[in-house]
Design an enzyme around this catalytic site. Sequence first.
Site, short mmCIF file in Angstrom:
data_model
loop_
_atom_site.label_atom_id
_atom_site.label_comp_id
_atom_site.label_asym_id
_atom_site.label_seq_id
_atom_site.Cartn_x
_atom_site.Cartn_y
_atom_site.Cartn_z
CD GLU A 99 10.68 -7.90 -6.01
OE1 GLU A 99 10.37 -7.36 -7.27
OE2 GLU A 99 9.70 -7.97 -5.15
N GLY A 174 5.41 -10.00 -1.44
CA GLY A 174 5.30 -11.39 -1.54
C GLY A 174 5.58 -12.19 -0.16
P1 PGA Z 1 3.16 -8.58 -3.97
O1 PGA Z 1 4.26 -7.50 -4.70
O2 PGA Z 1 1.98 -7.85 -4.45
O3 PGA Z 1 3.54 -9.64 -4.56
O4 PGA Z 1 3.71 -8.67 -2.50
C1 PGA Z 1 4.10 -6.08 -4.48
C2 PGA Z 1 5.39 -5.19 -5.49
O5 PGA Z 1 6.37 -5.80 -5.19
O6 PGA Z 1 5.20 -4.15 -5.89
#
Ligand code: PGA
Length: 257
Positions: A99, A174
Site C-alpha cells: 500500500e 484484502g
Molecule cells: P490482509 O492484509 O490480511 O487484510 O489481506 C495483509 C497486509 O496488508 O499486510
Amino acid sequence: MTRQRLVAGNWKMNPTSEEAAVELARAVVACAADYGGRVQVAVFPPTVWLQAVADELKGGQVEVGAQDCYWEPSGAFTGATSAAMVAGWCQWTLVGHSERRTHFGMTDDDVARSTAAAVETGVRALVCVGEHKDDYLAGKTNQVVGGQVRAALSRLGARSAEIAFAYEPVWAIGTGRTPVPEEVEDELALIREEAGRILGGDSTSSLRVLYGGSVTPDNIASFTTLPTCDGALVGSASLSAQKFAAMVEILAEEVAK
Ligand code: PGA
C-alpha cells in the site's frame, strides 16, 4: 536452526481513536500472555497511536512497530516520520508494504533507504515484497520478488542486521484470495536464498520469512506449517482481538508439537 515464529498484526489506518487502539493492544496482550513466549507477537498501529500503544505494551511480551519510516532523521519532509523518531517506541517497522508502494509511490530504492535507516537506528525492519496479479499470471513472480529483495538490501553494505521479510502477493491483500501453499513455500524459499546471498553469514537459515495476504484463523495453518514459513503478517483479521488470539494460539500449538 530454529527460528522464532512471529505473528504480526498490521492495523493499517485503524482503529480511529486512541481509546480503541489501546483497547485492542490490551486484548492482544491478554492473548499473548497465554502462550508463554512460544510465539513472538507484534502489532503495527498507525503512527498517531504508536506512543499510546507502546506505553500500554511496555515491559510485556508483545512488541510494537511502525507501519513505515522515512530515512532522513529530520528536516523539511512534511508528513514524514523518521526511523530515528519511531526508534524511541518501536522494536519494528514495516518497510515497503504494497500500500505504501501503490498509494504513496514508494520505490524499490526508497525501500532500500528506509530499510538501511531502520537498521542503523536499531529498529528491526519487516520488509514486504510481492507481485501484482499481472506478474503472477505472466509467471514473473520470482523475477519481481527476487528483484524487490535484492533492492531492499542494496544499501545495507556488509551489515547483516535484524531483518525479516513478508511475502505478500498484492492480489492476495484484502481480497480473500491466496496463493496455494506450494506456491508460498517456493516463494519463501526464494526470498531466503536471495537475502541470504546478500546478508551472508548464517542468514540463509536464520532469516525469518512470513506469509501475508488474506490470512485468517481458518487458513493460517496451511501457510505456517510450511517448512519455509516462520509466521504471518495479518491485516484485517488482526483488528479482531478474538481472531488474532486464535491465530497466535494456532502457531503456539504448532511450536509445542
Ligand atoms: P490482509 O492484509 O490480511 O487484510 O489481506 C495483509 C497486509 O496488508 O499486510
